[in-house]
Design a protein around this motif. Structure first.
Motif, PDB file in Angstrom:
ATOM      1  N   MET A   1       0.813  -1.187   0.000  1.00  0.00           N
ATOM      2  CA  MET A   1       0.000   0.000   0.000  1.00  0.00           C
ATOM      3  C   MET A   1       0.859   1.255   0.000  1.00  0.00           C
ATOM      4  SD  MET A   1      -3.395   0.398   2.298  1.00  0.00           S
ATOM      5  CE  MET A   1      -4.261  -1.140   2.383  1.00  0.00           C
ATOM      6  N   LEU A   2       1.909   1.227   0.777  1.00  0.00           N
ATOM      7  CA  LEU A   2       2.785   2.389   0.852  1.00  0.00           C
ATOM      8  C   LEU A   2       3.446   2.669  -0.493  1.00  0.00           C
ATOM      9  CD1 LEU A   2       3.854   4.619   2.622  1.00  0.00           C
ATOM     10  CD2 LEU A   2       5.647   3.080   3.407  1.00  0.00           C
ATOM     11  N   THR A   3       3.713   1.629  -1.263  1.00  0.00           N
ATOM     12  CA  THR A   3       4.288   1.817  -2.595  1.00  0.00           C
ATOM     13  C   THR A   3       3.329   2.609  -3.474  1.00  0.00           C
ATOM     14  OG1 THR A   3       5.583  -0.206  -2.438  1.00  0.00           O
ATOM     15  CG2 THR A   3       5.146   0.638  -4.646  1.00  0.00           C
ATOM     16  N   LYS A  26      -0.583   2.605 -12.754  1.00  0.00           N
ATOM     17  CA  LYS A  26      -1.864   3.081 -13.300  1.00  0.00           C
ATOM     18  C   LYS A  26      -2.847   3.379 -12.175  1.00  0.00           C
ATOM     19  CE  LYS A  26      -5.401   1.699 -16.694  1.00  0.00           C
ATOM     20  NZ  LYS A  26      -6.576   1.969 -15.919  1.00  0.00           N
ATOM     21  N   LEU A  27      -3.000   2.446 -11.249  1.00  0.00           N
ATOM     22  CA  LEU A  27      -3.934   2.628 -10.145  1.00  0.00           C
ATOM     23  C   LEU A  27      -3.533   3.824  -9.285  1.00  0.00           C
ATOM     24  CD1 LEU A  27      -6.400   1.583  -8.558  1.00  0.00           C
ATOM     25  CD2 LEU A  27      -4.807   0.180  -7.228  1.00  0.00           C
ATOM     26  N   ALA A  28      -2.256   3.930  -8.956  1.00  0.00           N
ATOM     27  CA  ALA A  28      -1.790   5.036  -8.116  1.00  0.00           C
ATOM     28  C   ALA A  28      -2.068   6.380  -8.769  1.00  0.00           C
ATOM     29  CB  ALA A  28      -0.302   4.886  -7.824  1.00  0.00           C
ATOM     30  N   GLY A  29      -2.020   6.432 -10.086  1.00  0.00           N
ATOM     31  CA  GLY A  29      -2.298   7.673 -10.795  1.00  0.00           C
ATOM     32  C   GLY A  29      -3.773   8.011 -10.871  1.00  0.00           C
ATOM     33  N   LYS A  77     -10.533  -0.032  -3.545  1.00  0.00           N
ATOM     34  CA  LYS A  77      -9.837  -0.326  -4.804  1.00  0.00           C
ATOM     35  C   LYS A  77      -8.405  -0.786  -4.531  1.00  0.00           C
ATOM     36  CE  LYS A  77     -12.533   2.859  -7.605  1.00  0.00           C
ATOM     37  NZ  LYS A  77     -12.542   4.161  -8.313  1.00  0.00           N
ATOM     38  N   VAL A  78      -7.746  -0.128  -3.602  1.00  0.00           N
ATOM     39  CA  VAL A  78      -6.381  -0.521  -3.243  1.00  0.00           C
ATOM     40  C   VAL A  78      -6.385  -1.917  -2.632  1.00  0.00           C
ATOM     41  CG1 VAL A  78      -4.438  -0.029  -1.694  1.00  0.00           C
ATOM     42  CG2 VAL A  78      -5.488   1.816  -3.007  1.00  0.00           C
ATOM     43  N   ARG A  79      -7.313  -2.159  -1.743  1.00  0.00           N
ATOM     44  CA  ARG A  79      -7.404  -3.472  -1.094  1.00  0.00           C
ATOM     45  C   ARG A  79      -7.660  -4.576  -2.121  1.00  0.00           C
ATOM     46  NH1 ARG A  79     -11.353  -5.026   3.957  1.00  0.00           N
ATOM     47  NH2 ARG A  79     -10.818  -7.213   3.955  1.00  0.00           N
ATOM     48  N   SER A  80      -8.535  -4.317  -3.047  1.00  0.00           N
ATOM     49  CA  SER A  80      -8.822  -5.294  -4.099  1.00  0.00           C
ATOM     50  C   SER A  80      -7.585  -5.544  -4.961  1.00  0.00           C
ATOM     51  CB  SER A  80      -9.976  -4.780  -4.958  1.00  0.00           C
ATOM     52  OG  SER A  80     -10.230  -5.652  -6.013  1.00  0.00           O
ATOM     53  N   ALA A  84      -4.800  -9.404  -5.124  1.00  0.00           N
ATOM     54  CA  ALA A  84      -4.291 -10.223  -6.225  1.00  0.00           C
ATOM     55  C   ALA A  84      -2.872 -10.710  -5.934  1.00  0.00           C
ATOM     56  CB  ALA A  84      -4.323  -9.433  -7.534  1.00  0.00           C
ATOM     57  N   TYR A  85      -2.132  -9.955  -5.137  1.00  0.00           N
ATOM     58  CA  TYR A  85      -0.749 -10.302  -4.804  1.00  0.00           C
ATOM     59  C   TYR A  85      -0.626 -10.913  -3.401  1.00  0.00           C
ATOM     60  CZ  TYR A  85       0.168  -7.435  -8.863  1.00  0.00           C
ATOM     61  OH  TYR A  85       0.174  -6.933 -10.128  1.00  0.00           O
ATOM     62  N   TYR A  86      -1.537 -10.507  -2.530  1.00  0.00           N
ATOM     63  CA  TYR A  86      -1.528 -10.982  -1.141  1.00  0.00           C
ATOM     64  C   TYR A  86      -2.954 -11.377  -0.775  1.00  0.00           C
ATOM     65  CZ  TYR A  86       2.821  -8.382  -1.322  1.00  0.00           C
ATOM     66  OH  TYR A  86       4.062  -7.919  -1.700  1.00  0.00           O
ATOM     67  N   PRO A  87      -3.366 -12.622  -1.068  1.00  0.00           N
ATOM     68  CA  PRO A  87      -4.755 -13.038  -0.858  1.00  0.00           C
ATOM     69  C   PRO A  87      -5.284 -12.785   0.551  1.00  0.00           C
ATOM     70  CG  PRO A  87      -3.569 -14.679  -2.123  1.00  0.00           C
ATOM     71  CD  PRO A  87      -2.552 -13.668  -1.659  1.00  0.00           C
ATOM     72  N   GLY A  88      -4.415 -12.785   1.541  1.00  0.00           N
ATOM     73  CA  GLY A  88      -4.859 -12.546   2.912  1.00  0.00           C
ATOM     74  C   GLY A  88      -5.440 -11.162   3.123  1.00  0.00           C
ATOM     75  N   VAL A  89      -5.112 -10.229   2.259  1.00  0.00           N
ATOM     76  CA  VAL A  89      -5.634  -8.857   2.364  1.00  0.00           C
ATOM     77  C   VAL A  89      -7.140  -8.839   2.197  1.00  0.00           C
ATOM     78  CG1 VAL A  89      -5.627  -6.578   1.251  1.00  0.00           C
ATOM     79  CG2 VAL A  89      -3.476  -7.788   1.623  1.00  0.00           C
ATOM     80  N   ALA A  90      -7.641  -9.700   1.354  1.00  0.00           N
ATOM     81  CA  ALA A  90      -9.081  -9.723   1.076  1.00  0.00           C
ATOM     82  C   ALA A  90      -9.876 -10.441   2.155  1.00  0.00           C
ATOM     83  CB  ALA A  90      -9.345 -10.386  -0.273  1.00  0.00           C
ATOM     84  N   ALA A  91      -9.200 -11.115   3.058  1.00  0.00           N
ATOM     85  CA  ALA A  91      -9.910 -11.893   4.093  1.00  0.00           C
ATOM     86  C   ALA A  91     -10.562 -10.996   5.114  1.00  0.00           C
ATOM     87  CB  ALA A  91      -8.919 -12.827   4.781  1.00  0.00           C
TER      88      ALA A  91
END
Length: 91
Positions: A1-3, A26-29, A77-80, A84-91
């Motif tokens: 997220m910090l990135t 793209k998302l960050a922009g 949107k960031v969490r979603s 994709a890279y860290y599935p535990g985030v969506a839990a």
């Protein structure tokens, strides 16, 4: 997220971040990312009530406001994206 926040605030040209997917740039922009500068009311939901007044006073004193609807949308949107890279985030 910090990135994502770093890309959003200083741009990818700064050299501060590297080796991140194009989708991250793209998302960050696209997002405002102001939620990093605001207070998430959910996190303070279980804050001790006898200390809450002091907390709220300090937040106001330093100009920190609560998440807006736009902040929640950006956060989701960031969490979603991160899931994709860290599935535990969506839990």
């Amino acid at each position: 997220m910090l990135t994502l926040y770093s890309i959003n605030r200083v741009g990818h040209e700064s050299g501060l971040v590297r080796d991140v997917p194009d989708e991250a740039h793209k998302l960050a922009g696209e997002l405002g990312m102001q939620f990093f500068d605001r207070a998430n009311s959910t996190l303070y939901g279980r804050f001790p009530s006898d200390l809450a007044a002091g907390l709220y006073q300090k937040l106001a004193e330093y100009g920190i406001t609560w998440y807006t609807e736009s902040d929640w949308l950006d956060y989701r949107k960031v969490r979603s994206f991160m899931a994709a890279y860290y599935p535990g985030v969506a839990a």
